[in-house]
Design an enzyme around this catalytic site. Sequence first.
Site, PDB file in Angstrom:
ATOM      1  N   PRO A  48       0.722  -1.432   0.004  1.00  0.00           N
ATOM      2  CG  PRO A  48      -0.863  -1.552   1.587  1.00  0.00           C
ATOM      3  CD  PRO A  48       0.406  -2.095   1.150  1.00  0.00           C
ATOM      4  N   GLY A  51       0.664   4.200   4.435  1.00  0.00           N
ATOM      5  CA  GLY A  51       0.514   3.411   5.431  1.00  0.00           C
ATOM      6  C   GLY A  51       0.194   4.209   6.656  1.00  0.00           C
ATOM      7  CE1 TYR A  57       9.615   5.404  16.057  1.00  0.00           C
ATOM      8  CE2 TYR A  57       7.770   4.502  14.784  1.00  0.00           C
ATOM      9  CZ  TYR A  57       8.804   5.209  14.775  1.00  0.00           C
ATOM     10  OH  TYR A  57       9.252   5.728  13.666  1.00  0.00           O
TER      11      TYR A  57
HETATM   12  N1  NAP Z   1      12.427   6.156  10.462  1.00  0.00           N
HETATM   13  C1  NAP Z   1      12.492   7.316  11.342  1.00  0.00           C
HETATM   14  O1  NAP Z   1      13.477   7.904  11.588  1.00  0.00           O
HETATM   15  C2  NAP Z   1      11.197   8.014  11.470  1.00  0.00           C
HETATM   16  C3  NAP Z   1      11.143   9.359  11.849  1.00  0.00           C
HETATM   17  C4  NAP Z   1       9.779  10.001  12.013  1.00  0.00           C
HETATM   18  C5  NAP Z   1       8.730   9.385  11.766  1.00  0.00           C
HETATM   19  N2  NAP Z   1       8.687   7.746  11.302  1.00  0.00           N
HETATM   20  C6  NAP Z   1       7.664   7.360  11.036  1.00  0.00           C
HETATM   21  O2  NAP Z   1       6.702   8.184  10.224  1.00  0.00           O
HETATM   22  C7  NAP Z   1       5.582   8.396  10.632  1.00  0.00           C
HETATM   23  C8  NAP Z   1       4.818   9.716  10.426  1.00  0.00           C
HETATM   24  O3  NAP Z   1       5.828  10.829  10.648  1.00  0.00           O
HETATM   25  P1  NAP Z   1       5.429  11.770  11.838  1.00  0.00           P
HETATM   26  O4  NAP Z   1       4.599  11.255  12.758  1.00  0.00           O
HETATM   27  O5  NAP Z   1       6.728  12.309  12.272  1.00  0.00           O
HETATM   28  O6  NAP Z   1       4.844  12.990  11.143  1.00  0.00           O
HETATM   29  P2  NAP Z   1       3.616  13.231  10.341  1.00  0.00           P
HETATM   30  O7  NAP Z   1       2.844  12.002  10.140  1.00  0.00           O
HETATM   31  O8  NAP Z   1       4.058  13.967   8.998  1.00  0.00           O
HETATM   32  O9  NAP Z   1       2.683  14.417  11.035  1.00  0.00           O
HETATM   33  C9  NAP Z   1       1.904  13.817  12.168  1.00  0.00           C
HETATM   34  C10 NAP Z   1       1.046  15.047  12.597  1.00  0.00           C
HETATM   35  O10 NAP Z   1       0.375  15.537  11.517  1.00  0.00           O
HETATM   36  C11 NAP Z   1      -0.795  15.410  11.865  1.00  0.00           C
HETATM   37  N3  NAP Z   1      -1.917  15.171  10.822  1.00  0.00           N
HETATM   38  C12 NAP Z   1      -1.784  14.046  10.205  1.00  0.00           C
HETATM   39  N4  NAP Z   1      -2.600  14.014   9.161  1.00  0.00           N
HETATM   40  C13 NAP Z   1      -3.309  15.247   9.130  1.00  0.00           C
HETATM   41  C14 NAP Z   1      -4.159  15.804   8.377  1.00  0.00           C
HETATM   42  N5  NAP Z   1      -4.905  15.025   7.429  1.00  0.00           N
HETATM   43  N6  NAP Z   1      -4.716  17.124   8.612  1.00  0.00           N
HETATM   44  C15 NAP Z   1      -4.060  17.577   9.587  1.00  0.00           C
HETATM   45  N7  NAP Z   1      -3.064  17.324  10.424  1.00  0.00           N
HETATM   46  C16 NAP Z   1      -2.794  15.902  10.147  1.00  0.00           C
HETATM   47  C17 NAP Z   1      -1.113  14.650  13.133  1.00  0.00           C
HETATM   48  O11 NAP Z   1      -2.236  15.228  14.091  1.00  0.00           O
HETATM   49  P3  NAP Z   1      -3.732  14.717  14.320  1.00  0.00           P
HETATM   50  O12 NAP Z   1      -3.346  13.424  15.125  1.00  0.00           O
HETATM   51  O13 NAP Z   1      -4.257  15.725  14.948  1.00  0.00           O
HETATM   52  O14 NAP Z   1      -4.278  14.288  12.937  1.00  0.00           O
HETATM   53  C18 NAP Z   1       0.218  14.532  13.759  1.00  0.00           C
HETATM   54  O15 NAP Z   1       0.521  15.964  14.660  1.00  0.00           O
HETATM   55  C19 NAP Z   1       5.629   8.026  12.263  1.00  0.00           C
HETATM   56  O16 NAP Z   1       4.593   7.828  12.842  1.00  0.00           O
HETATM   57  C20 NAP Z   1       6.761   6.908  12.230  1.00  0.00           C
HETATM   58  O17 NAP Z   1       5.992   5.732  12.138  1.00  0.00           O
HETATM   59  C21 NAP Z   1       9.931   7.191  11.034  1.00  0.00           C
END
Ligand code: NAP
Length: 288
Positions: A31, A34, A75
């Site tokens: 997909p 994700g 996490y």
């Molecule tokens: N490999 C790595 O080093 C690494 C590093 C960082 C992240 N990650 C992975 O990537 C995933 C995503 O990255 P992230 O959590 O840093 O950032 P992100 O998904 O870009 O942003 C999350 C934020 O955006 C908001 N959001 C999400 N969808 C939205 C929408 N449609 N409208 C308005 N606001 C929205 C969420 O709030 P709401 O809950 O209010 O919607 C949350 O505060 C992580 O959960 C993790 O699994 C991996």
Amino acid sequence: MKYEKPAKPRLTGLKYNIPMRYETIQNLSIPKLGFGTWTIGGDSSPDRSRDQRSLTALYSALDLGYTHFDTAEMYAAGRAEELLGQAVRARGIARQNLFITSKVSPEHLTHDGVLHSCEQSLRRLGMDYIDLYLIHWPTAGMKLEDSFRALNTLVRRGQVRHLGVSNFNLKLLERSLALSETPLLTNQVSYSLADREYQQNGVLAYCQQHDILLTAYSPVKPRAIRSLQALQAVAQARQATRQQIALALLTSQARVITIPMSANPQHQAENLAAADIVLTAEEMAQLG
Ligand SMILES: NC(=O)c1ccc[n+]([C@@H]2O[C@H](COP(=O)([O-])OP(=O)(O)OC[C@H]3O[C@@H](n4cnc5c(N)ncnc54)[C@H](OP(=O)(O)O)[C@@H]3O)[C@@H](O)[C@H]2O)c1
């Protein structure tokens, strides 16, 4: 928090359990969109007071039709994996219908450390294999040969289906390719409208040329979608949200998939629907 089914999302034609857009690569269908699990169950340590809220977010994601989940031993120090496993079991979803990614932390990259971390992740998830297992971050002192010796063993044992890396530059990615006995499936990196580092440093082009996915993390963080005029204009023309266009910009690219996180069911539904928006070359150029 009481779980309520999300209201109808903004894009027309969206229903629950919509067919997901897939990226076909190395004879696999994954997909394009994700679900990230950073902040599920806590931040760097478990926070049990968040369990209910986290489970609610996972239940709504599963109900909407997300089948691809990204987690890591880091996490909430394993709590995210536990809650993900718990939510999947509670919803009775067959394991083969899911694509689960997890990651080994930088401090566990020795041969034995990798084997042990994977065993622990499997135990916490309550699953007998992980679809995609990544090195979370490279470290200066790591011995990549030892890490990959263990990762290859995990694949041979069937505990892991595919291998990948995260936050790897081009040089490390090339070394990993040479050390992996099976084709490397992804490099998971920060990539969004606001963060083009891995486009500029040649990693994206390398992935596209070598049949490797680039999994874009942090795709919709507020800093990634701050009020860019072009984003606003495309969103308005498409009757979509700015976050949806920011996601569509990623999923419209070959070999790019993404894993936004949201605890809000409405946002979750909108994000999932964004994978169905295929931007035109003109719109892509407009977004820069
Ligand atoms: N490999 C790595 O080093 C690494 C590093 C960082 C992240 N990650 C992975 O990537 C995933 C995503 O990255 P992230 O959590 O840093 O950032 P992100 O998904 O870009 O942003 C999350 C934020 O955006 C908001 N959001 C999400 N969808 C939205 C929408 N449609 N409208 C308005 N606001 C929205 C969420 O709030 P709401 O809950 O209010 O919607 C949350 O505060 C992580 O959960 C993790 O699994 C991996």
